[in-house]
Design an enzyme around this catalytic site. Sequence first.
Site, short mmCIF file in Angstrom:
data_model
loop_
_atom_site.label_atom_id
_atom_site.label_comp_id
_atom_site.label_asym_id
_atom_site.label_seq_id
_atom_site.Cartn_x
_atom_site.Cartn_y
_atom_site.Cartn_z
N GLU A 44 -8.14 -5.25 5.18
CA GLU A 44 -7.96 -4.93 3.77
C GLU A 44 -6.78 -5.67 3.16
OE1 GLU A 44 -8.60 -0.80 5.08
OE2 GLU A 44 -9.39 -0.45 3.08
N ARG A 91 -2.52 -2.20 -3.48
CA ARG A 91 -3.73 -1.42 -3.25
C ARG A 91 -3.67 -0.17 -4.13
NH1 ARG A 91 -5.08 2.95 1.22
NH2 ARG A 91 -7.26 3.20 0.69
N HIS A 143 -13.04 2.86 0.03
CA HIS A 143 -13.09 1.80 1.04
C HIS A 143 -13.75 0.53 0.48
CE1 HIS A 143 -13.15 4.99 4.50
NE2 HIS A 143 -11.92 4.52 4.33
N ARG A 183 -12.30 15.52 8.16
CA ARG A 183 -13.02 15.91 6.93
C ARG A 183 -14.46 16.29 7.25
NH1 ARG A 183 -11.41 10.62 3.54
NH2 ARG A 183 -9.56 10.35 4.80
N ASN A 224 0.87 -1.17 0.00
CA ASN A 224 0.00 0.00 0.00
C ASN A 224 0.91 1.22 0.00
OD1 ASN A 224 -1.80 2.04 0.48
ND2 ASN A 224 -2.72 1.13 2.31
#
Length: 395
Positions: A383, A90, A179, A240, A7
């Site tokens: 993940e 990823r 996601h 955010r 990743n």
Amino acid sequence: MNVLVINCGSSSLKYQLIDSDSESVLAKGLCERIGIDGRLKHTPSGKESVVIDSTMPDHTAAVSLVLKMLTDSAHGVISGLSEIGAVGHRIVHGGEKFAASTVITDEVMSAIEECNDLAPLHNPANLIGIRSCRTLMPEVPMVAVFDTAFHQTMPKEAYLYGIPYEYYEQYKIRKYGFHGTSHSFVSKRTAELLGKKPEELKIIVCHLGNGASICAVKNGRSVDTSMGFTPLDGLIMGTRSGTIDPAVVEYLGQKLNANTHEVMNILNKKSGVAGVSGISSDFRDLDKAVSEGNERAEIALNLFNYRVAQYIGSYTAVMNGVDAIAFTAGVGENNPKSRAAICSYLSYLEIAIDDVKNQVRGEEEVISTSDSKVKVLVVPTNEELAIARETVALL
Ligand code: ADP
């Protein structure tokens, strides 16, 4: 087969070496400050972690150091690179080109590059990771697993925005969602835990971490999700804002004498529960502040919970019902207070939470009562394992 999961961020690289037969993690680690100075934390399974400060001028140097550590006589877990059977990467954005994971070829790399515009901070870094691995392991097959792919099944009414259609056609402005690897993994596991097939269920997955999104999964397919064209949309997150009236961007710019880029930076990095509370983006800090009577921390958490409950209601509506709600990621897995607060909005769905079971942290558990009409579960996401599985499946 051992699968190296990579990743790659702009200045960091996370990795895990996973034995796909036993699905155990042989080693994992993180390279940081790539291009600045360089630091690697490497954790072999069952052994002490090691931290190495070593110059990493670029990602190839970082991958090279990772491979050295994996095969190191003291800290390594394999005796040579031939024991790495595949690499799973990823990739953040696959645009509309990728509705599934894919074996990486030159054509696939060009197609990923064409999505750079849509994720300018992430995709170029992801590509650098692929190139570095190809340089150092040219014979090893590699697979790209996209954050956006799972959501490519959304219907037009879910992914189009109410703006002139030509902007979708010309500039690809639409909801993509993110996601996806986590939503896919958790929804499948939820079905397994309930002893059902994904095709039989309507599931709402709440991935509540620092970045947070919700996904409506009907019959095993994503039909809507809360993040949009970018990961800024939807829920109120750590830093955010989530969904906000777009007119605020212009108005705030005028008030602050700031340009669009600066306002977007505020919405991405200085907003969310951190901005509302003025304390922290971390839910542990906020819980502590609330217990000490801090009102703004309480407001921030209330905003977060309210928005999650709104999305659950909305996705129950678009699926015409819901069978199960799954909580995952940092907050979803570890914060009983948030889960309870969110579920307190849901009595109209005849949802009841078992307060004892809801104390679970980081483990799979059905936390609803046996007579709750909708099952509520905690399902830890993974993940990296999902990427390793996809990689093996494709090869
Ligand atoms: P991301 O991957 O998006 O950076 P995470 O999924 O790691 O984020 O989630 C980070 C959030 O999860 C933080 O707000 C933190 O408070 C919460 N969290 C993570 N681990 C724990 C834990 N063990 N106990 C309580 N909260 C936790």
